[in-house]
Design an enzyme around this catalytic site. Structure first.
Site, short mmCIF file in Angstrom:
data_model
loop_
_atom_site.label_atom_id
_atom_site.label_comp_id
_atom_site.label_asym_id
_atom_site.label_seq_id
_atom_site.Cartn_x
_atom_site.Cartn_y
_atom_site.Cartn_z
N TYR A 229 9.02 -27.00 -18.09
CA TYR A 229 9.87 -27.89 -17.30
C TYR A 229 10.46 -28.93 -18.25
O TYR A 229 9.75 -29.49 -19.08
CB TYR A 229 9.05 -28.60 -16.22
N HIS A 236 11.87 -26.57 -10.56
CA HIS A 236 11.33 -25.30 -11.06
C HIS A 236 11.39 -25.31 -12.58
O HIS A 236 12.17 -26.05 -13.18
CB HIS A 236 12.14 -24.12 -10.52
N LYS A 265 15.06 -17.89 -14.49
CA LYS A 265 14.66 -18.71 -15.63
C LYS A 265 15.21 -18.09 -16.91
O LYS A 265 15.57 -16.92 -16.93
CB LYS A 265 13.13 -18.83 -15.70
#
Length: 289
Positions: A229, A236, A265
């Site tokens: 993060y 997220h 991601k």
């Protein structure tokens, strides 16, 4: 019927088209005397389009063996998108107009790749054709993660209980997980607050990410070392990070990228290279620019 040459192979231009027509329309080849000169990729491209035929029936197979199926598929896709395409020293370069060419490396599923190649011999794209002939494209770029977490030195005792590590005393909010009044630590967190930042390559990458202001948690459920993060306000994790050995099969790299893509991601491969932690982001892209 006009003719041309590709290495030792002679071909004929079909449908009464001229050599200049081929050069002008497809942006390939050049004239040498009365002959149109093509490289193997150009020759196969025109053959599959029905623009040329070979004098010798063995020429097609000989040329295909020269370029390999995978590289030809990459070449054809780029040509069909209007790029000027050239192969040089195992890489494919492509451009439109006069801009700087982009680079592409073709990888088979079970090829091996070294981390040093990712950082010392970078390309813009990796291209893979699976066993059923379907292509997948990946973008590649070295990155320098920059988190927003203000990091202060952390040092605290670590207690072993029940086969796990727990933090004793007051710890920063971003370290560990609450467990009935205790703070459960990952092994990397335990090594970090114990001051053992170089216990392994994974610990070195963890410490480097923390030092960059990132919040680092386990990435086990995604098949990665870490999920990262960039700030406390991140809803997220922005990154998944896997610590790459000196060499890895492309299949494993591709699998990690696919998992990261499925959960929105960015997949990052990290390693210690020349005594420095380096990071390369690989993304699956639906289409080349």
């Amino acid at each position: 019927m006009e003719q041309g040459i590709c290495g030792s192979h002679v071909f004929f231009i079909e449908d009464g088209k001229s050599k200049n027509y081929i050069i002008g329309k497809y942006k390939i080849g050049y004239l040498s005397g009365d002959n149109l000169i093509l490289d193997p990729y150009e020759c196969l491209y025109l053959y599959f389009k029905g623009r040329i035929s070979f004098q010798n029936s063995d020429s097609f197979r000989d040329l295909f063996d020269t370029v390999t199926f995978d590289r030809y598929v990459a070449y054809e896709i780029l040509k069909n998108k209007g790029y000027r395409v050239k192969e040089d020293s195992g890489l494919i370069y492509f451009r439109k107009g006069t801009e700087k060419p982009l680079s592409l490396r073709v990888m088979r599923e079970y090829d091996r790749i070294q981390f040093s190649d990712l950082v010392e011999n970078p390309v813009d794209y990796y291209f893979t054709v699976d066993e059923e002939g379907d292509p997948t494209v990946y973008s590649s770029q070295e990155i320098f993660p920059a988190g927003r977490n203000l990091v202060s030195p952390v040092s605290a005792p670590v207690v072993r209980m029940g086969g796990r590590s727990f933090g004793a005393g007051d710890l920063e909010w971003w370290i560990g997980t609450a467990f009935h009044g205790f703070r459960l630590l990952t092994e990397n967190e335990a090594n970090y607050i114990s001051g053992n930042h170089s216990a392994s390559q994974v610990d070195m990458v963890y410490s480097d990410l923390v030092g960059r202001g990132c919040i680092v948690k386990t990435g086990f459920k995604y098949g990665a070392n870490f999920r990262v993060y960039l700030g406390r306000d991140s809803q997220h994790a922005e990154y998944l990070v896997s610590v790459m050995p000196e060499e890895e099969r492309w299949y494993s790299i591709s699998r990690g990228v696919r998992v990261a893509s499925s959960v929105r991601k960015t997949m990052i491969y990290a390693s210690i290279y020349k005594n420095e932690v380096r990071y390369v982001a690989l993304k699956r892209v639906k289409d080349i620019i």
